[in-house]
Design a protein around this motif. Sequence first.
Motif, PDB file in Angstrom:
ATOM      1  N   LEU A  15       0.762  -1.433   0.151  1.00 43.26           N
ATOM      2  CA  LEU A  15      -0.079  -0.587  -0.040  1.00 43.26           C
ATOM      3  C   LEU A  15       0.545   0.626  -0.206  1.00 43.26           C
ATOM      4  N   SER A  16       0.622   2.536  -0.721  1.00 41.47           N
ATOM      5  CA  SER A  16       1.104   3.238  -0.929  1.00 41.47           C
ATOM      6  C   SER A  16       0.651   4.521   1.063  1.00 41.47           C
ATOM      7  N   GLU A  17       1.814   5.248   1.245  1.00 39.80           N
ATOM      8  CA  GLU A  17       1.812   5.593   2.125  1.00 39.80           C
ATOM      9  C   GLU A  17       0.326   6.226   2.683  1.00 39.80           C
ATOM     10  N   GLU A  18      -0.085   7.444   1.490  1.00 44.07           N
ATOM     11  CA  GLU A  18      -1.705   8.095   1.471  1.00 44.07           C
ATOM     12  C   GLU A  18      -2.354   6.549   2.372  1.00 44.07           C
ATOM     13  N   GLU A  19      -2.644   5.309   1.781  1.00 43.59           N
ATOM     14  CA  GLU A  19      -3.139   4.527   1.513  1.00 43.59           C
ATOM     15  C   GLU A  19      -3.363   3.562   3.388  1.00 43.59           C
ATOM     16  N   LEU A  20      -1.693   4.057   4.332  1.00 46.71           N
ATOM     17  CA  LEU A  20      -1.175   3.370   4.911  1.00 46.71           C
ATOM     18  C   LEU A  20      -2.299   3.830   5.985  1.00 46.71           C
ATOM     19  N   ASP A  21      -2.027   5.809   6.281  1.00 46.65           N
ATOM     20  CA  ASP A  21      -2.142   6.378   7.194  1.00 46.65           C
ATOM     21  C   ASP A  21      -3.565   6.179   7.385  1.00 46.65           C
ATOM     22  N   ILE A  22      -4.734   5.839   5.877  1.00 45.11           N
ATOM     23  CA  ILE A  22      -6.149   5.247   6.036  1.00 45.11           C
ATOM     24  C   ILE A  22      -6.211   4.380   7.047  1.00 45.11           C
ATOM     25  N   VAL A  23      -5.782   3.026   6.337  1.00 45.51           N
ATOM     26  CA  VAL A  23      -6.039   1.740   7.415  1.00 45.51           C
ATOM     27  C   VAL A  23      -5.435   2.470   8.239  1.00 45.51           C
ATOM     28  N   GLN A  24      -5.013   2.898   8.800  1.00 48.45           N
ATOM     29  CA  GLN A  24      -4.162   2.919  10.285  1.00 48.45           C
ATOM     30  C   GLN A  24      -5.011   4.013  11.009  1.00 48.45           C
ATOM     31  N   SER A  25      -5.689   4.866  10.554  1.00 51.35           N
ATOM     32  CA  SER A  25      -6.929   5.409  10.978  1.00 51.35           C
ATOM     33  C   SER A  25      -8.523   4.858  12.117  1.00 51.35           C
ATOM     34  N   TYR A  26      -8.105   3.957  11.672  1.00 43.68           N
ATOM     35  CA  TYR A  26      -9.491   2.588  11.727  1.00 43.68           C
ATOM     36  C   TYR A  26      -9.147   1.959  12.920  1.00 43.68           C
ATOM     37  N   PHE A  27      -7.794   2.289  13.207  1.00 39.33           N
ATOM     38  CA  PHE A  27      -7.423   1.074  14.858  1.00 39.33           C
ATOM     39  C   PHE A  27      -7.337   1.671  16.104  1.00 39.33           C
ATOM     40  N   TYR A  28      -7.300   1.045  16.974  1.00 36.49           N
ATOM     41  CA  TYR A  28      -6.930   2.207  18.380  1.00 36.49           C
ATOM     42  C   TYR A  28      -6.447   1.542  18.456  1.00 36.49           C
ATOM     43  N   GLU A 115     -16.204   0.187   3.248  1.00 34.20           N
ATOM     44  CA  GLU A 115     -17.220   1.184   2.314  1.00 34.20           C
ATOM     45  C   GLU A 115     -16.355   2.733   2.041  1.00 34.20           C
ATOM     46  N   ASN A 116     -15.414   2.827   3.066  1.00 31.73           N
ATOM     47  CA  ASN A 116     -14.554   4.327   2.399  1.00 31.73           C
ATOM     48  C   ASN A 116     -13.087   4.640   1.656  1.00 31.73           C
ATOM     49  N   PHE A 117     -13.219   2.989   1.829  1.00 28.70           N
ATOM     50  CA  PHE A 117     -11.419   2.609   0.583  1.00 28.70           C
ATOM     51  C   PHE A 117     -12.181   1.274   0.044  1.00 28.70           C
ATOM     52  N   PRO A 118     -12.224   1.477  -1.205  1.00 29.62           N
ATOM     53  CA  PRO A 118     -12.820   0.130  -2.032  1.00 29.62           C
ATOM     54  C   PRO A 118     -12.087  -0.616  -2.319  1.00 29.62           C
ATOM     55  N   LYS A 119     -10.570  -0.080  -2.151  1.00 32.21           N
ATOM     56  CA  LYS A 119      -9.439  -0.840  -2.893  1.00 32.21           C
ATOM     57  C   LYS A 119      -9.496  -2.302  -1.453  1.00 32.21           C
ATOM     58  N   TRP A 120      -9.544  -2.168  -0.026  1.00 31.25           N
ATOM     59  CA  TRP A 120      -9.763  -3.027   1.220  1.00 31.25           C
ATOM     60  C   TRP A 120     -10.427  -4.050   1.003  1.00 31.25           C
ATOM     61  N   ASN A 121     -11.774  -4.232  -0.271  1.00 31.80           N
ATOM     62  CA  ASN A 121     -11.906  -4.990  -0.827  1.00 31.80           C
ATOM     63  C   ASN A 121     -11.086  -6.188  -1.498  1.00 31.80           C
ATOM     64  N   THR A 122     -10.449  -5.685  -2.306  1.00 32.03           N
ATOM     65  CA  THR A 122      -9.189  -6.569  -3.152  1.00 32.03           C
ATOM     66  C   THR A 122      -8.030  -6.675  -2.031  1.00 32.03           C
ATOM     67  N   ILE A 123      -7.809  -6.372  -0.848  1.00 27.01           N
ATOM     68  CA  ILE A 123      -6.699  -6.643  -0.391  1.00 27.01           C
ATOM     69  C   ILE A 123      -6.926  -7.406   0.885  1.00 27.01           C
ATOM     70  N   GLU A 124      -8.332  -7.553   1.075  1.00 25.26           N
ATOM     71  CA  GLU A 124      -8.818  -8.530   2.110  1.00 25.26           C
ATOM     72  C   GLU A 124      -9.063  -9.849   1.096  1.00 25.26           C
ATOM     73  N   LYS A 125      -9.291  -9.650   0.262  1.00 22.45           N
ATOM     74  CA  LYS A 125      -9.594 -11.276  -0.763  1.00 22.45           C
ATOM     75  C   LYS A 125      -7.730 -11.876   0.013  1.00 22.45           C
ATOM     76  N   GLN A 126      -6.707 -11.087  -0.553  1.00 17.99           N
ATOM     77  CA  GLN A 126      -5.048 -11.132  -0.150  1.00 17.99           C
ATOM     78  C   GLN A 126      -5.236 -12.085   1.448  1.00 17.99           C
ATOM     79  N   PHE A 127      -5.924 -11.327   1.918  1.00 14.13           N
ATOM     80  CA  PHE A 127      -5.741 -11.581   3.524  1.00 14.13           C
ATOM     81  C   PHE A 127      -6.246 -12.800   3.353  1.00 14.13           C
TER      82      PHE A 127
END
Length: 192
Positions: A15-28, A115-127
């Motif tokens: 993932l790009s730095e920007e994408e990683l920042d988006i993903v990280q914002s959902y974690f606590y 919902e907010n990061f459509p690429k996540w659906n592809t990433i989820e499949k890899q997981f």
Amino acid sequence: MKNFNQLIQAYFGELSEEELDIVQSYFYEEKLQKNDYFTCSGKICNRLSIVKSGIFRIYTLSDGKEVTQWLSKEDQLITEIMGFFYQQPNRWTIQAITDVSLLTISKENYLKLCENFPKWNTIEKQFIVKCFAMLEDRVFSHISMTAEERYDLYYQKNKDLFNLVPLQYIASVLGMSAETLSRIRKRKSKNS
């Protein structure tokens, strides 16, 4: 612990730095004490976490005995898949066997991320593919390797656990009795 970005990329792909920042914002950040439950059998798991430090045991009761399916440690993901992804009652109980520090995403935030990061659906499949590959490896080792070969493989990958958790948990993960594990360990120590 690896940093968050390294872990996310190890499990979910580049993932790009920007994408990683988006993903990280959902974690606590979350902490559990020794013996606290992450989730219990019969409940529905509502979170997925990355273990920053500590150890979990994933187990169930079978014929009145506890059967340990997995020991999850630093830099590994933890959830109950049927509960988290399919809203079905958990088959497994997940309990901290040490104090644990986590990076967690709630089910609600996970759905928002999808919902907010459509690429996540592809990433989820890899997981999910990685999860199946791990499961296949585990099944393969149980049907094609001797107890000693399973021990050797597990020891190579998890040497640190042997001094941190009760050996009966490791024996259960390896599909053998505590006595068999003890015999293998004794034989290995004589040959060293």
